[in-house]
Enzyme design. Structure first.
Site, short mmCIF file in Angstrom:
data_model
loop_
_atom_site.label_atom_id
_atom_site.label_comp_id
_atom_site.label_asym_id
_atom_site.label_seq_id
_atom_site.Cartn_x
_atom_site.Cartn_y
_atom_site.Cartn_z
N ARG A 174 50.66 117.48 -25.95
CA ARG A 174 51.66 118.12 -25.07
C ARG A 174 51.97 119.56 -25.49
O ARG A 174 53.12 120.00 -25.44
CB ARG A 174 52.96 117.30 -25.00
CG ARG A 174 52.80 115.91 -24.46
CD ARG A 174 52.34 115.87 -23.00
NE ARG A 174 52.01 114.50 -22.63
CZ ARG A 174 50.78 113.99 -22.73
NH1 ARG A 174 49.76 114.74 -23.12
NH2 ARG A 174 50.55 112.74 -22.38
N SER B 161 58.76 111.33 -19.34
CA SER B 161 59.10 110.99 -20.73
C SER B 161 59.89 112.13 -21.36
O SER B 161 59.45 113.28 -21.33
CB SER B 161 57.82 110.76 -21.54
OG SER B 161 57.16 109.63 -21.04
N GLU C 145 59.86 116.24 -25.47
CA GLU C 145 58.75 116.72 -24.64
C GLU C 145 59.32 117.66 -23.56
O GLU C 145 58.73 118.68 -23.23
CB GLU C 145 58.04 115.53 -23.98
CG GLU C 145 56.86 115.93 -23.13
CD GLU C 145 56.04 114.73 -22.67
OE1 GLU C 145 55.90 113.74 -23.42
OE2 GLU C 145 55.53 114.79 -21.54
#
Ligand SMILES: Cc1cc2nc3c(=O)[nH]c(=O)nc-3n(C[C@H](O)[C@H](O)[C@H](O)COP(=O)(O)OP(=O)(O)OC[C@H]3O[C@@H](n4cnc5c(N)ncnc54)[C@H](O)[C@@H]3O)c2cc1C
Length: 284
Positions: A160, A208, A278
């Site tokens: 990510r 998420s 995230e």
């Protein structure tokens, strides 16, 4: 066109947040360069967003100019197994177009919302495929307006993140493989079904909230700490998927922010594991 006092809740999938002092959606790289020069000439700070599926915007809003690349270079070109997509192309449109052309490689990412630009910077991924697995080259524009082309292996892709991409992504070159269109469509449908079974897609969220910690899942840890369903104001740890925080209707960004911190602190206190965010904060 640069607009004033634009509500950013319309550009953030939590549907919360204050206004941008100035806001613009350049349509192409030339337009982007004009906007960047204007900001630089007038010493206006620039904040970059794509389509807002992975950001939380402060209720205070954002000072300076918010640039959304969500409709920039909205074009897909395909030549054999090579594909080029502009930053503002929707990742899902790109996936469908590739499948339609019998090209395999992106189908596992079906259902990830957002633009190609955001997907590159986040190295978005799902079900074992990430952008880095298919990227060949990234077209960039620096905040100084200088354009460059970066080989995917130099982008600093990680989980990510794309550490070495410092400016604005304007486009992405991909290499895919030939595949069977019907099989790819079936795979896409299977993945979309799994996503809707597991994720609270009926509520605004940013997907998420936390990255997967080594050797486990953030959602499992959050659930083990008894936080499933925990609420602060209008923000709630989803009952369906504990790594999602949802806006139950009237959440403020401050509620979501406080809940993210509460979850992080509780999980750390109970397990010693520090969950890494995230979702990216804008204007905090
Ligand atoms: C329901 C749901 C499910 C999700 N599932 C997944 C999933 O399975 N896997 C996954 O990886 N993500 C998932 N996400 C998160 C999100 O979809 C991705 O992170 C997506 O790539 C964000 O794209 P965006 O264009 O909306 O970027 P934004 O949220 O607008 O921006 C994200 C970051 O990228 C930067 N950025 C955006 N565009 C550019 C650009 N052109 N140049 C430079 N920087 C840029 C922004 O500054 C910001 O830091 C999910 C989100 C939701 C709401």
């Amino acid at each position: 066109m640069i607009e004033k006092k634009v509500p950013l809740k319309d550009y953030c999938s939590y549907k919360t947040g204050g206004k941008a002092e100035f806001f613009t959606c350049p349509t192409d790289t030339f337009d982007l360069k004009v906007v960047l020069k204007f900001a630089s000439d007038n010493s206006i700070p620039v904040t970059l967003i794509g389509t807002g599926y992975n950001i939380l915007v402060s209720d205070k809003g954002v000072k300076g100019l918010v640039v959304s690349t969500g409709c920039m270079n909205n074009d897909i070109q395909i030549e054999g197994e090579l594909v080029f997509a502009g930053a503002g192309v929707s990742l899902n449109d790109l996936i469908l177009k590739c499948i339609d052309n019998g090209l395999a490689g992106l189908e596992n990412m079906s259902g990830i919302p957002g633009s190609v630009g955001g997907a590159v910077i986040m190295n978005a991924g799902a079900f074992g495929t990430e952008i880095k697995d298919v990227a060949v080259q990234i077209e960039m524009c620096g905040f100084d307006g200088v354009v460059s082309s970066i080989h995917a292996e130099d982008a600093g892709f990680g989980y990510r993140k794309a550490e070495n991409l410092k400016g604005i992504v304007t486009g992405l070159g991909l290499k895919l493989e030939h595949g069977n269109k019907d099989e790819l469509l079936a795979k896409r449908a299977e993945i979309l079904k799994k996503r809707s079974e597991k994720q609270p897609l009926e509520f605004p969220s940013c997907g998420s909230v936390f990255k997967r910690p080594e050797g486990g899942y953030a959602g499992t840890l959050i659930e083990q700490c008894g936080l499933k369903g925990y609420k602060i104001g209008g923000a709630q740890v989803s009952e369906k998927h504990a790594n999602f925080i949802v806006n139950t209707g009237k959440a403020k960004s401050a509620d979501i922010y406080a809940l993210i911190n509460h979850v992080q602190e509780t999980v750390f206190k109970e397990t010693g594991i520090k969950l890494e965010r995230e979702v990216r904060f804008v204007g905090f």
